[in-house]
Design a protein around this motif. Structure first.
Motif, PDB file in Angstrom:
ATOM      1  N   UNK A 140       0.851  -1.189   0.000  1.00 47.69           N
ATOM      2  CA  UNK A 140       0.000   0.000   0.000  1.00 47.69           C
ATOM      3  C   UNK A 140       0.883   1.234   0.000  1.00 47.69           C
ATOM      4  N   UNK A 141       0.509   2.228  -0.797  1.00 54.10           N
ATOM      5  CA  UNK A 141       1.253   3.480  -0.838  1.00 54.10           C
ATOM      6  C   UNK A 141       0.418   4.573  -0.194  1.00 54.10           C
ATOM      7  N   UNK A 142       1.042   5.319   0.694  1.00 55.29           N
ATOM      8  CA  UNK A 142       0.419   6.424   1.410  1.00 55.29           C
ATOM      9  C   UNK A 142       1.141   7.716   1.041  1.00 55.29           C
ATOM     10  N   UNK A 143       0.470   8.840   1.240  1.00 61.95           N
ATOM     11  CA  UNK A 143       1.105  10.138   1.083  1.00 61.95           C
ATOM     12  C   UNK A 143       1.265  10.753   2.467  1.00 61.95           C
ATOM     13  N   UNK A 144       2.496  11.141   2.782  1.00 64.36           N
ATOM     14  CA  UNK A 144       2.810  11.718   4.082  1.00 64.36           C
ATOM     15  C   UNK A 144       3.161  13.190   3.892  1.00 64.36           C
TER      16      UNK A 144
ATOM     17  N   UNK B 192       5.786  -1.835  13.093  1.00 64.75           N
ATOM     18  CA  UNK B 192       4.444  -2.423  13.079  1.00 64.75           C
ATOM     19  C   UNK B 192       4.548  -3.915  12.769  1.00 64.75           C
ATOM     20  N   UNK B 193       3.869  -4.719  13.554  1.00 59.16           N
ATOM     21  CA  UNK B 193       3.856  -6.165  13.344  1.00 59.16           C
ATOM     22  C   UNK B 193       3.292  -6.488  11.967  1.00 59.16           C
ATOM     23  N   UNK B 194       4.000  -7.315  11.224  1.00 61.67           N
ATOM     24  CA  UNK B 194       3.550  -7.740   9.907  1.00 61.67           C
ATOM     25  C   UNK B 194       4.160  -6.959   8.759  1.00 61.67           C
ATOM     26  N   UNK B 195       4.763  -5.807   9.050  1.00 58.81           N
ATOM     27  CA  UNK B 195       5.389  -5.001   7.998  1.00 58.81           C
ATOM     28  C   UNK B 195       6.746  -5.609   7.657  1.00 58.81           C
ATOM     29  N   UNK B 196       6.973  -5.865   6.367  1.00 65.32           N
ATOM     30  CA  UNK B 196       8.234  -6.478   5.938  1.00 65.32           C
ATOM     31  C   UNK B 196       9.147  -5.522   5.183  1.00 65.32           C
ATOM     32  N   UNK B 197       8.565  -4.431   4.610  1.00 64.91           N
ATOM     33  CA  UNK B 197       9.391  -3.483   3.864  1.00 64.91           C
ATOM     34  C   UNK B 197       8.700  -2.120   3.851  1.00 64.91           C
ATOM     35  N   UNK B 198       9.515  -1.066   3.949  1.00 70.56           N
ATOM     36  CA  UNK B 198       9.006   0.304   3.878  1.00 70.56           C
ATOM     37  C   UNK B 198       9.960   1.121   3.016  1.00 70.56           C
ATOM     38  N   UNK B 199       9.416   1.846   2.054  1.00 75.56           N
ATOM     39  CA  UNK B 199      10.217   2.801   1.296  1.00 75.56           C
ATOM     40  C   UNK B 199       9.550   4.160   1.431  1.00 75.56           C
ATOM     41  N   UNK B 200      10.361   5.216   1.443  1.00 77.91           N
ATOM     42  CA  UNK B 200       9.829   6.575   1.561  1.00 77.91           C
ATOM     43  C   UNK B 200      10.586   7.489   0.611  1.00 77.91           C
ATOM     44  N   UNK B 201       9.875   8.463   0.055  1.00 73.90           N
ATOM     45  CA  UNK B 201      10.480   9.447  -0.852  1.00 73.90           C
ATOM     46  C   UNK B 201       9.986  10.834  -0.438  1.00 73.90           C
ATOM     47  N   UNK B 202      10.868  11.620   0.168  1.00 75.11           N
ATOM     48  CA  UNK B 202      10.448  12.933   0.654  1.00 75.11           C
ATOM     49  C   UNK B 202      10.090  13.896  -0.474  1.00 75.11           C
TER      50      UNK B 202
ATOM     51  N   UNK C 175      13.877  12.847   7.497  1.00 71.51           N
ATOM     52  CA  UNK C 175      12.427  12.677   7.613  1.00 71.51           C
ATOM     53  C   UNK C 175      12.021  11.284   7.129  1.00 71.51           C
ATOM     54  N   UNK C 176      12.542  10.891   5.971  1.00 72.58           N
ATOM     55  CA  UNK C 176      12.258   9.566   5.420  1.00 72.58           C
ATOM     56  C   UNK C 176      12.637   8.484   6.419  1.00 72.58           C
TER      57      UNK C 176
ATOM     58  N   UNK D 150       5.606  10.079  -0.919  1.00 73.95           N
ATOM     59  CA  UNK D 150       5.109   8.708  -1.004  1.00 73.95           C
ATOM     60  C   UNK D 150       5.833   7.788  -0.026  1.00 73.95           C
ATOM     61  N   UNK D 151       5.035   6.988   0.679  1.00 73.74           N
ATOM     62  CA  UNK D 151       5.559   5.946   1.557  1.00 73.74           C
ATOM     63  C   UNK D 151       4.858   4.649   1.176  1.00 73.74           C
ATOM     64  N   UNK D 152       5.647   3.657   0.788  1.00 75.97           N
ATOM     65  CA  UNK D 152       5.095   2.376   0.370  1.00 75.97           C
ATOM     66  C   UNK D 152       5.407   1.334   1.429  1.00 75.97           C
ATOM     67  N   UNK D 153       4.351   0.648   1.870  1.00 81.66           N
ATOM     68  CA  UNK D 153       4.465  -0.327   2.951  1.00 81.66           C
ATOM     69  C   UNK D 153       4.052  -1.697   2.420  1.00 81.66           C
ATOM     70  N   UNK D 154       4.895  -2.688   2.668  1.00 78.50           N
ATOM     71  CA  UNK D 154       4.614  -4.059   2.242  1.00 78.50           C
ATOM     72  C   UNK D 154       4.577  -4.958   3.466  1.00 78.50           C
TER      73      UNK D 154
END
Length: 66
Positions: free
Chosen positions: A4-8, A27-37, A16-17, A41-45
């Motif tokens: 899922x991609x969120x806007x921060x 967060x339990x269950x989160x395996x990968x996070x990418x962020x682009x200031x 900040x990233x 965009x913040x993408x959570x897998x």
């Protein structure tokens, strides 16, 4: 597994990233996070995490979801 991609709002630099990524990674269950200031965009897998958990982690890092 879902992605899922969120806007921060408020991320302005690499630090900040990193702050947002560190909080969301706890967060339990989160395996990968990418962020682009530059885009906000913040993408959570992972599995089993909720939008509310991500929003709370972003607030804990000092930012907010758009």
């Amino acid at each position: 597994m879902s992605t899922t991609t969120y806007t921060v709002n408020g991320m302005t630099c690499g630090h900040c990233e990193l702050s947002v990524k560190e909080e969301i990674s706890e967060i339990s269950g989160v395996t990968d996070v990418t962020a682009d200031h530059t885009t906000g965009a913040v993408t959570v897998t992972g599995e089993g995490f909720s939008d509310d958990q991500v929003a709370a982690a972003v607030v804990e890092a000092g930012y907010e979801l758009a």
